[in-house]
Scaffold this active site. Structure first.
Site, PDB file in Angstrom:
ATOM      1  CG  HIS A  38      -2.209  -0.641   1.066  1.00  0.00           C
ATOM      2  ND1 HIS A  38      -3.408  -0.001   1.233  1.00  0.00           N
ATOM      3  CD2 HIS A  38      -2.518  -1.907   0.711  1.00  0.00           C
ATOM      4  CE1 HIS A  38      -4.405  -0.838   0.997  1.00  0.00           C
ATOM      5  NE2 HIS A  38      -3.885  -2.002   0.681  1.00  0.00           N
ATOM      6  CD  GLU A 106      -6.588  -1.858  -3.269  1.00  0.00           C
ATOM      7  OE1 GLU A 106      -5.488  -1.259  -3.130  1.00  0.00           O
ATOM      8  OE2 GLU A 106      -6.702  -3.085  -3.193  1.00  0.00           O
TER       9      GLU A 106
END
Length: 321
Positions: A38, A106
């Site tokens: 991330h 994402e």
């Protein structure tokens, strides 16, 4: 036979804590590690997000377990050629014990350079082209590629993988399962859905590896109510429906959406407390669904030692039986 690994959450823990957890996981009898990739955490309460490739380098020197990214998006934030170099170096450092889990990503992580966030169909197309580029580079040969989404000009990985580097493709529905069967060496999905695993294996065809990889988060604690509170504070995002996890762009947006997630929803959905059989049953669901590897992560920092002790002494032996 299903293998049980430990999931390292880069969103929730510092690099040093992740290395400590990896050592504890190896001592506890977990046979593999997975690690998230991330740029941002899902919310500010989680509070971390180290660069995964640096952490993997440290893991290679700290433990002897295989490592898999769950998952990397090699399409927007990092060009697939750069992801290929990072993956190849990780494979070399780990003696071939590295698998590259990839997904369509994402907006939370991929919007940071100001790029347009494409629809799922376009992202899937980008992922397929990215995997083609990376597999070409993994050979160690010089390649050039001029595709719809990516250009590679006379690139060669001089530190190339010396052993096969599996590419596992993540997804949550039949289209993703078909894509994984077409371009990957395995399928990553987080729910113990036997039908989805079966659809993937049918699409992959007889004689192909068809590896199914899953993951789940739990919160071991002697105080189940406290565990529910911990999950509700740190990971309500796990219970957001539909495509929200793919399209919301910032932790602040996830915090706003998470106001819809109640404490009761968390208590119903996440295994909390110290009921050994409840933890065993949570993981057995993946075994029954036909998964080859399952990664479990402990939410919260307060009970990490208790989690590893319980899994070493009770949960993992019960699963082995």
């Amino acid at each position: 036979m299903t293998e049980y690994g430990y999931f390292l959450s880069c969103e929730e823990f510092t690099p040093a804590q992740l290395i400590d957890q990896a050592r504890s996981a190896q001592r506890a009898g977990f046979t593999r590690l997975a690690i998230s990739d991330h740029f941002h955490p899902w919310n500010d309460a989680q509070g971390n997000s180290p660069f995964v490739w640096s952490v993997i380098g440290a893991l290679s020197q700290a433990v002897d377990l295989p490592v898999t990214t769950l998952v990397t998006c090699p399409t927007v934030r990092l060009h697939p050629a750069v992801t290929a170099q990072a993956s190849a170096t990780s494979s070399v450092l780990l003696g071939g014990r590295f698998s590259l889990g990839v997904g369509t990503g994402e907006a939370l992580n991929e919007h940071i350079l100001g790029d347009r966030w494409p629809s799922f169909g376009e992202r899937a197309e980008m992922l397929e082209e990215a995997v083609t580029v990376m597999r070409g580079l993994f050979t160690g040969e010089r390649i050039s590629h001029h595709g719809r989404h990516y250009t590679v000009d006379n690139a060669r990985l001089y530190t190339a993988p010396t052993q096969p580097l599996p590419v596992l493709v993540s997804g949550f529905g039949p289209k993703a399962a078909e894509l994984a069967a077409r371009i990957g060496d395995g399928f990553v999905t987080m729910t113990p859905d036997a039908d989805l695993v079966g659809a993937y294996r049918q699409a992959a065809g007889a004689g192909l590896p068809g590896k199914a990889v899953g993951g789940v988060k739990v919160c071991w604690s002697s105080d189940a109510d406290k565990a529910v509170d911990t999950v509700h504070r740190l990971w309500p995002t796990e219970l957001l429906p539909g495509e929200l996890a793919q399209i919301l762009p910032t932790p602040a947006h996830f915090e706003q959406a998470s106001e819809l997630v109640t404490r009761e929803m968390v208590a119903d959905a996440v295994t909390c407390g110290d009921d050994v059989e409840a933890h065993v049953e949570t993981l057995r669901a993946y075994l029954r669904a036909g998964f080859d590897e399952v990664y479990v992560g402990q939410i919260g920092g307060a009970d990490q030692d208790a989690f590893f002790d319980a899994y070493r002494d009770q949960v993992l032996p019960a699963l082995a039986r």
